[in-house]
Scaffold this motif. Sequence first.
Motif, PDB file in Angstrom:
ATOM      1  N   MET B 267       0.855  -1.191   0.000  1.00  0.00           N
ATOM      2  CA  MET B 267       0.000   0.000   0.000  1.00  0.00           C
ATOM      3  C   MET B 267       0.892   1.242   0.000  1.00  0.00           C
ATOM      4  O   MET B 267       1.852   1.326   0.781  1.00  0.00           O
ATOM      5  CB  MET B 267      -0.882  -0.087   1.264  1.00  0.00           C
ATOM      6  N   PRO B 268       0.622   2.222  -0.858  1.00  0.00           N
ATOM      7  CA  PRO B 268       1.499   3.391  -0.954  1.00  0.00           C
ATOM      8  C   PRO B 268       1.748   4.131   0.353  1.00  0.00           C
ATOM      9  O   PRO B 268       2.838   4.661   0.558  1.00  0.00           O
ATOM     10  CB  PRO B 268       0.760   4.281  -1.967  1.00  0.00           C
ATOM     11  N   CYS B 305     -10.142   6.965  -2.324  1.00  0.00           N
ATOM     12  CA  CYS B 305      -9.136   6.452  -1.398  1.00  0.00           C
ATOM     13  C   CYS B 305      -8.735   7.567  -0.447  1.00  0.00           C
ATOM     14  O   CYS B 305      -8.373   8.659  -0.878  1.00  0.00           O
ATOM     15  CB  CYS B 305      -7.911   5.983  -2.176  1.00  0.00           C
ATOM     16  N   HIS B 308      -5.566   9.413  -1.283  1.00  0.00           N
ATOM     17  CA  HIS B 308      -5.294   9.936  -2.629  1.00  0.00           C
ATOM     18  C   HIS B 308      -4.704  11.347  -2.682  1.00  0.00           C
ATOM     19  O   HIS B 308      -3.841  11.602  -3.518  1.00  0.00           O
ATOM     20  CB  HIS B 308      -6.501   9.763  -3.576  1.00  0.00           C
ATOM     21  N   CYS B 311      -1.029  10.693  -2.430  1.00  0.00           N
ATOM     22  CA  CYS B 311      -0.459   9.504  -3.067  1.00  0.00           C
ATOM     23  C   CYS B 311       0.202   9.848  -4.399  1.00  0.00           C
ATOM     24  O   CYS B 311      -0.376  10.514  -5.235  1.00  0.00           O
ATOM     25  CB  CYS B 311      -1.543   8.460  -3.285  1.00  0.00           C
ATOM     26  N   GLN B 314      -0.880   7.247  -8.207  1.00  0.00           N
ATOM     27  CA  GLN B 314      -2.207   7.129  -8.810  1.00  0.00           C
ATOM     28  C   GLN B 314      -2.142   6.828 -10.300  1.00  0.00           C
ATOM     29  O   GLN B 314      -3.115   6.339 -10.876  1.00  0.00           O
ATOM     30  CB  GLN B 314      -3.011   8.408  -8.567  1.00  0.00           C
ATOM     31  N   CYS B 322      -8.957   6.372  -7.996  1.00  0.00           N
ATOM     32  CA  CYS B 322      -8.427   6.741  -6.682  1.00  0.00           C
ATOM     33  C   CYS B 322      -9.233   7.875  -6.058  1.00  0.00           C
ATOM     34  O   CYS B 322      -9.416   7.928  -4.847  1.00  0.00           O
ATOM     35  CB  CYS B 322      -6.967   7.168  -6.796  1.00  0.00           C
ATOM     36  N   PRO B 327     -11.183   2.152  -2.245  1.00  0.00           N
ATOM     37  CA  PRO B 327     -10.700   0.775  -2.398  1.00  0.00           C
ATOM     38  C   PRO B 327     -11.080  -0.040  -1.169  1.00  0.00           C
ATOM     39  O   PRO B 327     -11.080   0.470  -0.058  1.00  0.00           O
ATOM     40  CB  PRO B 327      -9.170   0.922  -2.505  1.00  0.00           C
ATOM     41  N   CYS B 342      -6.051  -0.592  -1.627  1.00  0.00           N
ATOM     42  CA  CYS B 342      -5.468   0.197  -2.717  1.00  0.00           C
ATOM     43  C   CYS B 342      -5.903  -0.418  -4.035  1.00  0.00           C
ATOM     44  O   CYS B 342      -6.038  -1.635  -4.151  1.00  0.00           O
ATOM     45  CB  CYS B 342      -3.937   0.190  -2.618  1.00  0.00           C
ATOM     46  N   HIS B 343      -6.111   0.451  -5.037  1.00  0.00           N
ATOM     47  CA  HIS B 343      -6.569  -0.023  -6.354  1.00  0.00           C
ATOM     48  C   HIS B 343      -5.446  -0.600  -7.212  1.00  0.00           C
ATOM     49  O   HIS B 343      -5.716  -1.211  -8.242  1.00  0.00           O
ATOM     50  CB  HIS B 343      -7.212   1.133  -7.140  1.00  0.00           C
ATOM     51  N   ILE B 344      -4.197  -0.356  -6.836  1.00  0.00           N
ATOM     52  CA  ILE B 344      -3.102  -0.815  -7.707  1.00  0.00           C
ATOM     53  C   ILE B 344      -3.192  -2.337  -7.890  1.00  0.00           C
ATOM     54  O   ILE B 344      -3.321  -3.082  -6.920  1.00  0.00           O
ATOM     55  CB  ILE B 344      -1.727  -0.411  -7.125  1.00  0.00           C
TER      56      ILE B 344
HETATM   57  S1  SF4 Z   1      -5.955   3.632  -4.261  1.00  0.00           S
HETATM   58 FE1  SF4 Z   1      -4.914   5.124  -5.522  1.00  0.00          FE
HETATM   59  S2  SF4 Z   1      -4.631   6.904  -4.208  1.00  0.00           S
HETATM   60 FE2  SF4 Z   1      -5.092   5.160  -2.877  1.00  0.00          FE
HETATM   61  S3  SF4 Z   1      -3.135   4.358  -2.331  1.00  0.00           S
HETATM   62 FE3  SF4 Z   1      -3.763   3.183  -4.093  1.00  0.00          FE
HETATM   63  S4  SF4 Z   1      -2.889   4.294  -5.835  1.00  0.00           S
HETATM   64 FE4  SF4 Z   1      -2.772   5.660  -4.087  1.00  0.00          FE
END
Ligand code: SF4
Lengths: 354, 361
Positions: B267-268, B305, B308, B311, B314, B322, B327, B342-344
């Motif tokens: 997670m970022p 998120c 975001h 972050c 994105q 995001c 997420p 997280c969406h990644i």
């Molecule tokens: S969902 Fe998007 S904004 Fe949130 S941590 Fe993941 S990449 Fe970053």
Amino acid sequence: MSEHVQTSNGHTPLLEVTDLVKHFPVKSTGVVRRTIGQVQALDGVSFTLEKGQALGLVGESGCGKTTTGRVITRLYDPTSGSMKFEGTEIGQLSGRQMMPYRREIQLIFQDPYSSLNPRHTVGKIVGTPLEVHNIVPKKQMIPKVQELLEVVGLNPEHYNRYPSEFSGGQRQRIGIARALALRPKLIVADEPVSALDVSIQAQVINLLQDLQREFGIAFLFIAHDLAIVRHFCPEVAVMYLGKIVEIGSRDQIYNTPHHPYTQALLSASPDVKQAAIGGRRERIRLEGDVPSPINPPSGCRFRTRCWKAQDVCAEKEPPLYEVGGRNVACHFAEPLQVVQVPVVSEGATAVSPT
Amino acid sequence: MTTVDRTMPEPVVAPSSAQQEPFLVVEDLTVQFPTHDGLVQAVTDLSYAVELGETLGIVGESGSGKSVSSMAVLGLHDAKRSRLEGSIRVAGQEIIGASKSTLRRLRGNDVAMIFQDPLTALHPFFTVGNQIVEAYRLHNQVSKKAAWNRAIEMLDLVGIPEPQRRVNDYLHQFSGGMRQRAMIAMALVNNPKLLIADEPTTALDVTVQAQILDLVQTMQKEFGSAVIIITHDLGVIAELADDVLVMYAGRAVEHGPTKEVLTHPEMPYTWGLLGSVADVVSDTSKPLIPIPGTPPSLLNPPSGCPFHPRCTYQDHVEGSRCVSELPLLRPGPRGESHLKRCHIKDPETLYQEELKEEIMG
Ligand code: SF4
Ligand SMILES: Nc1ncnc2c1ncn2[C@@H]1O[C@H](COP(=O)(O)OP(=O)(O)O)[C@@H](O)[C@H]1O
Ligand SMILES: Nc1ncnc2c1ncn2[C@@H]1O[C@H](COP(=O)(O)OP(=O)(O)O)[C@@H](O)[C@H]1O
Ligand SMILES: [Mg+2]
Ligand SMILES: [Mg+2]
């Protein structure tokens, strides 16, 4: 005692501190308040700091870090010893004589909440040193303040706001802008990021490093966080009960500490990355607390908590010996030998290499 | 996973379901505070569980909801000033909405808490011994004499020198480390099965911190308790916790076994925390990698998120999800026990191939 100070080659360091002592009187309670003892906050501290360099002071609370910073900025008068700034003795200068040096030596405080006057705007806070020292004409004050705010990463339009309207990290930036206003040659930064969250700490540390490079400012960087000091300072002094017990380069202090206290301090600091790569040191556990600075132990001040202590440690105060390139005040200075460490827990590190 | 030790005394209230689930279960916990500025959404949809004998570390920046969520476990929120939803079960006993007498029986007996500031738990006007005796007699019908002996035993156990003498001291006669020990002695006097330690060493020096953390670990081994340790220091987590829960803006954003999360973070925000901390091993010529900006206000949390606005990853997510879509806390590519919000799509590859070296230095 001051092997560390090297002036014999004709070169003048930015700051040269020799055998600096600061005692605070302890008064009795009652009508006639007699002095009944002395807090030996600093007891013979020596170091040098070169132009544009950074020296770190680490040690646990009460060891004399803040006192060192406050004596150097002359918020406190030294009890004895010498402090030379660019070769001039500044320890005994009067308020007026000190004026030009006050410009050159600035202090950043730990607490971004209490070090800024809540009733003054940011513009006034940052502008006051410029006014006191007559640096810029009144008309140019606002642009100059705005320029400073921009340098520390604040919105220059916010010069009319009050400290309460800023976050902790932003307030620390205001303190930095104020310290920068006079273009000092030396900044004493006393725990400048201890009150901030880690993500904000990193922002402020990076800012200080950028400023150091850009303006060639020297730092006396005070912190209890060993990792932050290692990151910021190529040279590090470890203090215990008013004395420097070990002083040397970053690698000397962190890779091959020779003083038992440095070794204990390092092994007690949890370090996420060290843990994550599985390279945790053996843990040394010191017993008890730091003794009182009013009545410090005879001989070596660390001996009451030291696992190596012998009779000589109580009898003779160890001077700073040069061992393995650094200076270390211990009769038995040597790199850590795991076998002699008494209190080693099993290294409960949850993380090992993958 | 640890199983419930059958030789331990039964919890105060033990419905039959207690055998199936972990000692502490927090499910979809939401805590909100109505204030004159609006509704503070301090904790939102938080779920976790702790087994007896295990340690959960909760980490996150100040204001991320660590204390508020833990105080809910002890039933410490004033029902008039807060809104609680979800379920908190200690040995099967529901905490949310429980009566005052149930909570009182639980606190200091099955569940105890230690704080950053010993003055939160210990009163300066009474002797340390007096307060430990009180806490003991509240839950045990024993003579005063027996309770004093117990207090002395506890002070000895936590490493206070000369406990027979110091038991009569007041808090101000103790050093910082000794105060913390005295508070731990009081918290542990009834052998709680769950100990919540909220930043117990933040104000202490590292050598004293190490003593206190050792003590918590020793006590845990001895009594087989569940422990929650709340801290902003990932180093403490790495050394102590079996599992780690990373909180951001009142929510869990990453959760899993400590070793797994620290070596394969997904997670970022966790990446940001790891990049921000200085350490004693990595290359000092590389700058720290801060997280830009500041944590959001919980009066008005961000859309999508919660991380975001700060972050920097994105662009690894298609479209503007995001910003628009929250997420869910879901397992990533490395299995069911490691959750991230997280969406990644493939955070593991991104981390190992592009970020690890920079972040871990
Ligand atoms: S969902 Fe998007 S904004 Fe949130 S941590 Fe993941 S990449 Fe970053
Ligand atoms: N103004 C003062 N009056 C009396 N004692 C002081 C004063 N300032 C500091 N001390 C004492 O001097 C010692 C060193 O303190 P300090 O320099 O603040 O340590 P550090 O910054 O390393 O925590 C401590 O014992 C402290 O209590
Ligand atoms: N009694 C309260 N009333 C209103 N807001 C509160 C109250 N207690 C905590 N908060 C808010 O809830 C959020 C989470 O706080 P807290 O759990 O204490 O954070 P942490 O322990 O992670 O630093 C913060 O924004 C805090 O200001
Ligand atoms: Mg200090
Ligand atoms: Mg808290």
